[in-house]
Design an enzyme around this catalytic site. Structure first.
Site, PDB file in Angstrom:
ATOM      1  N   ASN A  63       0.812  -1.212   0.000  1.00  0.00           N
ATOM      2  CA  ASN A  63       0.000   0.000   0.000  1.00  0.00           C
ATOM      3  C   ASN A  63       0.852   1.273   0.000  1.00  0.00           C
ATOM      4  O   ASN A  63       1.665   1.485   0.888  1.00  0.00           O
ATOM      5  CB  ASN A  63      -0.904  -0.031   1.246  1.00  0.00           C
ATOM      6  CG  ASN A  63      -2.070   0.922   1.171  1.00  0.00           C
ATOM      7  OD1 ASN A  63      -2.318   1.525   0.123  1.00  0.00           O
ATOM      8  ND2 ASN A  63      -2.790   1.054   2.264  1.00  0.00           N
ATOM      9  N   HIS A 148     -14.482  -4.675  10.683  1.00  0.00           N
ATOM     10  CA  HIS A 148     -14.152  -3.331  11.161  1.00  0.00           C
ATOM     11  C   HIS A 148     -15.439  -2.564  11.393  1.00  0.00           C
ATOM     12  O   HIS A 148     -16.129  -2.223  10.438  1.00  0.00           O
ATOM     13  CB  HIS A 148     -13.369  -2.565  10.090  1.00  0.00           C
ATOM     14  CG  HIS A 148     -11.945  -2.977   9.979  1.00  0.00           C
ATOM     15  ND1 HIS A 148     -10.976  -2.118   9.532  1.00  0.00           N
ATOM     16  CD2 HIS A 148     -11.319  -4.138  10.250  1.00  0.00           C
ATOM     17  CE1 HIS A 148      -9.804  -2.740   9.524  1.00  0.00           C
ATOM     18  NE2 HIS A 148      -9.988  -3.972   9.946  1.00  0.00           N
ATOM     19  N   ARG A 173     -13.920  -5.388  15.418  1.00  0.00           N
ATOM     20  CA  ARG A 173     -12.924  -4.378  15.771  1.00  0.00           C
ATOM     21  C   ARG A 173     -13.645  -3.044  15.960  1.00  0.00           C
ATOM     22  O   ARG A 173     -14.468  -2.664  15.116  1.00  0.00           O
ATOM     23  CB  ARG A 173     -11.863  -4.243  14.661  1.00  0.00           C
ATOM     24  CG  ARG A 173     -10.719  -3.320  15.043  1.00  0.00           C
ATOM     25  CD  ARG A 173      -9.715  -3.120  13.912  1.00  0.00           C
ATOM     26  NE  ARG A 173     -10.042  -1.938  13.127  1.00  0.00           N
ATOM     27  CZ  ARG A 173      -9.162  -1.269  12.369  1.00  0.00           C
ATOM     28  NH1 ARG A 173      -7.906  -1.680  12.280  1.00  0.00           N
ATOM     29  NH2 ARG A 173      -9.522  -0.204  11.677  1.00  0.00           N
ATOM     30  N   ASP A 242      -7.406  -1.350  17.490  1.00  0.00           N
ATOM     31  CA  ASP A 242      -6.125  -1.105  16.825  1.00  0.00           C
ATOM     32  C   ASP A 242      -5.633   0.293  17.195  1.00  0.00           C
ATOM     33  O   ASP A 242      -6.320   1.288  16.948  1.00  0.00           O
ATOM     34  CB  ASP A 242      -6.332  -1.204  15.301  1.00  0.00           C
ATOM     35  CG  ASP A 242      -5.026  -1.268  14.522  1.00  0.00           C
ATOM     36  OD1 ASP A 242      -3.977  -0.913  15.081  1.00  0.00           O
ATOM     37  OD2 ASP A 242      -5.070  -1.670  13.342  1.00  0.00           O
ATOM     38  N   HIS A 244      -2.716   1.490  16.041  1.00  0.00           N
ATOM     39  CA  HIS A 244      -1.930   1.969  14.896  1.00  0.00           C
ATOM     40  C   HIS A 244      -0.572   2.558  15.275  1.00  0.00           C
ATOM     41  O   HIS A 244      -0.176   3.607  14.750  1.00  0.00           O
ATOM     42  CB  HIS A 244      -2.735   2.984  14.079  1.00  0.00           C
ATOM     43  CG  HIS A 244      -3.929   2.385  13.418  1.00  0.00           C
ATOM     44  ND1 HIS A 244      -3.842   1.411  12.448  1.00  0.00           N
ATOM     45  CD2 HIS A 244      -5.261   2.600  13.588  1.00  0.00           C
ATOM     46  CE1 HIS A 244      -5.050   1.058  12.050  1.00  0.00           C
ATOM     47  NE2 HIS A 244      -5.928   1.758  12.724  1.00  0.00           N
ATOM     48  N   GLU A 268      -4.182  -4.088  19.333  1.00  0.00           N
ATOM     49  CA  GLU A 268      -3.263  -4.253  18.202  1.00  0.00           C
ATOM     50  C   GLU A 268      -2.318  -3.059  18.075  1.00  0.00           C
ATOM     51  O   GLU A 268      -2.729  -1.911  18.257  1.00  0.00           O
ATOM     52  CB  GLU A 268      -4.122  -4.381  16.941  1.00  0.00           C
ATOM     53  CG  GLU A 268      -3.320  -4.419  15.656  1.00  0.00           C
ATOM     54  CD  GLU A 268      -4.224  -4.469  14.433  1.00  0.00           C
ATOM     55  OE1 GLU A 268      -5.435  -4.716  14.574  1.00  0.00           O
ATOM     56  OE2 GLU A 268      -3.716  -4.246  13.331  1.00  0.00           O
ATOM     57  N   GLU A 294       1.653  -6.221  11.403  1.00  0.00           N
ATOM     58  CA  GLU A 294       1.210  -6.026  10.014  1.00  0.00           C
ATOM     59  C   GLU A 294       2.269  -5.331   9.158  1.00  0.00           C
ATOM     60  O   GLU A 294       2.229  -5.436   7.940  1.00  0.00           O
ATOM     61  CB  GLU A 294      -0.130  -5.284   9.956  1.00  0.00           C
ATOM     62  CG  GLU A 294      -0.074  -3.839  10.407  1.00  0.00           C
ATOM     63  CD  GLU A 294      -1.441  -3.170  10.424  1.00  0.00           C
ATOM     64  OE1 GLU A 294      -2.385  -3.749  10.970  1.00  0.00           O
ATOM     65  OE2 GLU A 294      -1.551  -2.062   9.892  1.00  0.00           O
ATOM     66  N   ARG A 315       0.348 -10.669  13.472  1.00  0.00           N
ATOM     67  CA  ARG A 315      -0.570  -9.918  12.609  1.00  0.00           C
ATOM     68  C   ARG A 315      -0.159  -9.876  11.142  1.00  0.00           C
ATOM     69  O   ARG A 315      -0.739  -9.142  10.344  1.00  0.00           O
ATOM     70  CB  ARG A 315      -0.634  -8.461  13.123  1.00  0.00           C
ATOM     71  CG  ARG A 315      -1.557  -8.245  14.268  1.00  0.00           C
ATOM     72  CD  ARG A 315      -2.999  -8.430  13.860  1.00  0.00           C
ATOM     73  NE  ARG A 315      -3.496  -7.308  13.060  1.00  0.00           N
ATOM     74  CZ  ARG A 315      -4.342  -7.429  12.042  1.00  0.00           C
ATOM     75  NH1 ARG A 315      -4.776  -8.603  11.664  1.00  0.00           N
ATOM     76  NH2 ARG A 315      -4.753  -6.368  11.402  1.00  0.00           N
ATOM     77  N   GLU A 371      -8.671 -11.203   9.930  1.00  0.00           N
ATOM     78  CA  GLU A 371      -9.277  -9.903   9.598  1.00  0.00           C
ATOM     79  C   GLU A 371      -9.994 -10.018   8.243  1.00  0.00           C
ATOM     80  O   GLU A 371      -9.464 -10.592   7.294  1.00  0.00           O
ATOM     81  CB  GLU A 371      -8.180  -8.842   9.528  1.00  0.00           C
ATOM     82  CG  GLU A 371      -8.702  -7.427   9.311  1.00  0.00           C
ATOM     83  CD  GLU A 371      -7.575  -6.384   9.351  1.00  0.00           C
ATOM     84  OE1 GLU A 371      -6.418  -6.749   9.104  1.00  0.00           O
ATOM     85  OE2 GLU A 371      -7.875  -5.214   9.633  1.00  0.00           O
ATOM     86  N   TRP A 435       3.225   6.278  13.153  1.00  0.00           N
ATOM     87  CA  TRP A 435       2.059   5.586  12.607  1.00  0.00           C
ATOM     88  C   TRP A 435       1.486   4.712  13.666  1.00  0.00           C
ATOM     89  O   TRP A 435       2.128   3.866  14.211  1.00  0.00           O
ATOM     90  CB  TRP A 435       2.517   4.697  11.434  1.00  0.00           C
ATOM     91  CG  TRP A 435       1.809   5.147  10.227  1.00  0.00           C
ATOM     92  CD1 TRP A 435       2.369   5.749   9.149  1.00  0.00           C
ATOM     93  CD2 TRP A 435       0.417   5.025   9.988  1.00  0.00           C
ATOM     94  NE1 TRP A 435       1.398   6.019   8.254  1.00  0.00           N
ATOM     95  CE2 TRP A 435       0.188   5.599   8.719  1.00  0.00           C
ATOM     96  CE3 TRP A 435      -0.672   4.526  10.708  1.00  0.00           C
ATOM     97  CZ2 TRP A 435      -1.087   5.666   8.160  1.00  0.00           C
ATOM     98  CZ3 TRP A 435      -1.928   4.587  10.155  1.00  0.00           C
ATOM     99  CH2 TRP A 435      -2.131   5.162   8.885  1.00  0.00           C
TER     100      TRP A 435
HETATM  101  O1  EZ4 Z   1      -3.559   0.465   8.292  1.00  0.00           O
HETATM  102  O2  EZ4 Z   1      -3.893  -1.962   5.743  1.00  0.00           O
HETATM  103  O3  EZ4 Z   1      -5.401  -3.601  10.978  1.00  0.00           O
HETATM  104  N1  EZ4 Z   1      -5.504  -3.042   9.936  1.00  0.00           N
HETATM  105  C1  EZ4 Z   1      -4.909  -1.911   9.624  1.00  0.00           C
HETATM  106  C2  EZ4 Z   1      -4.993  -1.444   8.197  1.00  0.00           C
HETATM  107  C3  EZ4 Z   1      -3.696  -0.816   7.771  1.00  0.00           C
HETATM  108  C4  EZ4 Z   1      -3.589  -0.720   6.275  1.00  0.00           C
HETATM  109  C5  EZ4 Z   1      -2.184  -0.289   5.864  1.00  0.00           C
HETATM  110  O4  EZ4 Z   1      -1.952  -0.522   4.537  1.00  0.00           O
HETATM  111  O5  EZ4 Z   1      -4.284  -1.319  10.467  1.00  0.00           O
HETATM  112  O6  EZ4 Z   1      -6.073  -0.589   8.032  1.00  0.00           O
HETATM  113 CO    CO Z   2      -3.721  -2.680  12.078  1.00  0.00          CO
END
Ligand code: EZ4
Ligand code: CO
Length: 435
Positions: A63, A148, A173, A242, A244, A268, A294, A315, A371, A435
């Site tokens: 991505n 989600h 989630r 999550d 992030h 997460e 991830e 993940r 997921e 991030w």
């Molecule tokens: O931010 O797939 O858990 N899922 C996530 C996603 C990621 C994107 C990044 O390319 O955190 O939404």
């Molecule tokens: Co994530």
């Protein structure tokens, strides 16, 4: 006579298949094409064709960095594939990983993933078996999926959760807006009652959008969200969240503690984990289960996290960790430490990558959850899948190989468009944040 057979072996070694492990191949890799399409968002697919006309698909989508993988594949991988034995998945994996000198990294590993996934697809078609059968067969009837759900506020979050429960999801989630902040990553457009999930669209812009962030406001808000969700939806629904990668280890420990009463399935990416030792702090302070990985691409990213049991769920995506072969190795390592899978399955993993994950989900013993964000209708017209979702469980289907077909003509109508994930800056002073 002896001299003759020696010459024969040397000749084979120098032939286009380029190596001497075992019998002569029945067929060889004749073509490998890198396909780019953008049915709502960008996808990179590798299609390998054998001299017998068998084709296999692999997902190489990274991505926001898609074209770097296209170049890596086109310039440095495709020329090495031509003439190889398509059945030698492990040897090809080692050749591209160990043989490259430059190991690991998201671009390299996405490229290796695509090759690996495509070769499993081909092996499935050659043997007439779905890939999960080749991995040892099913160890469960289906893979528990999580959806989600999100909303800018509690009423819209509840609507989103109800919509997903109505679709049959049995794990959710939960992401919400944070008072005082604008758009928060992972919170989609608010849904109307009965509306299907508005898949997370790619941000179509030549530079990343910028969002605001405030960790203190977030930490203050989230426990109350989970309290409200538990009150409304009860205690038996598995709930996930999550973060992030936005928190420091100490903030993450504090969030884990404050969420303990709401018994999450997992928290997460609570903190960036390239410093794996940082997770010791979080782990020692909270029993909230932790999921990470991830953005990882090799087993070495997990080494401390797994051996010290600092996480509960891996993940990674099949697409970013060296394919089915790469992720299977990580999961076998994790199994020794009672760590389970929770493979990445957002809409930027193509349906090919998602199908590959489902075959692995079905086969491994230490499966945890999968997921499932559901691709847009145009994406599912380009990639025709055979996987099913029933009773909250995903199944990859029983077609030989992965069970995904690619519509070239339709794919060609969706041209690549630059698209980026957003970045975030602190609301207070504009500092660029993790991030
Ligand atoms: O931010 O797939 O858990 N899922 C996530 C996603 C990621 C994107 C990044 O390319 O955190 O939404
Ligand atoms: Co994530």
């Amino acid at each position: 006579m002896q001299l003759y057979s020696l010459c024969f072996i040397l000749d084979r070694a120098g032939s286009s298949s380029g190596h001497r492990t075992g019998r002569d191949p029945v067929s060889i890799i004749e073509r490998a094409e890198v396909l780019v399409t953008s049915p709502g968002r960008n996808f990179v697919t590798l299609r390998i064709t054998t001299s017998d006309g068998v084709t296999g698909l692999g997902d190489a989508t990274l991505n926001g960095r898609e074209l770097s993988v296209v170049a890596y594949l086109q310039e440095h991988v495709v020329p090495l594939l031509i003439g190889r034995d398509p059945q030698k998945i492990e040897d090809t994996w080692q050749y591209l990983y160990r043989g490259a000198y430059w190991r690991r990294g998201p671009v390299t590993m996405a490229a290796i993933s695509a090759v690996d996934i495509a070769l499993w697809d081909i092996k499935g078609k050659i043997t007439g078996q779905p890939v999960y059968q080749l991995l040892g067969g099913a160890t469960r009837v289906g893979a528990l999926a999580y959806a989600h759900a999100s909303g800018s506020d509690l009423p819209s979050l509840f609507t989103s959760i109800r919509n997903h429960l109505d679709q049959g999801f049995r794990a959710i989630r939960v992401q919400t807006g944070v008072p005082g902040l604008g758009q928060v990553y992972g919170v989609g457009t608010n849904q109307k009652v009965g509306e299907k999930y508005d898949y997370e669209p790619a941000k179509r812009s030549t530079v990343p959008l910028e969002e605001e962030w405030d960790s203190a406001a977030y930490l203050q808000h989230i426990p109350a969200v989970f309290e409200a969700v538990r009150e409304e939806f009860g205690w038996s629904l598995p709930l996930l969240h999550d973060a992030h990668h936005r928190l420091t280890p100490n903030e993450a420990a504090s969030l884990g503690k404050s969420l303990e009463p709401y018994r999450l399935f997992w928290l997460e990416d609570c903190t960036p984990a390239e410093n794996q030792e940082a997770l010791r702090r979080v782990r020692s302070q909270t029993t909230t289960p932790l999921a990470i990985g991830e953005v990882f691409n090799s087993v070495f990213d997990y080494q401390t996290l797994i051996t010290e049991q600092l996480i509960d769920y891996v993940r990674s995506a099949v697409t970013h960790t060296g394919g089915i072969s790469g992720l299977k190795k990580i999961m076998d390592f994790a199994a020794i430490y009672q760590i389970k899978s929770g493979f990445h399955g957002p809409t930027d993993i193509s349906p090919v990558g998602q199908a590959a994950a489902l075959h692995l989900d079905l086969a491994i013993h230490n499966f945890g959850i999968q997921e499932y964000m559901q691709h847009s209708a145009p994406t599912l017209e380009v990639f025709q899948t055979s996987y099913t979702f029933e009773n909250g469980l995903l199944h990859p289907g029983d077609n030989p190989g992965l069970g995904v077909e690619y519509d070239d003509a339709l794919a060609g109508t969706f041209e690549y468009q630059p698209a980026y994930l957003p970045v975030n800056r602190l609301a207070l002073d504009g500092t660029l944040h993790d991030w």
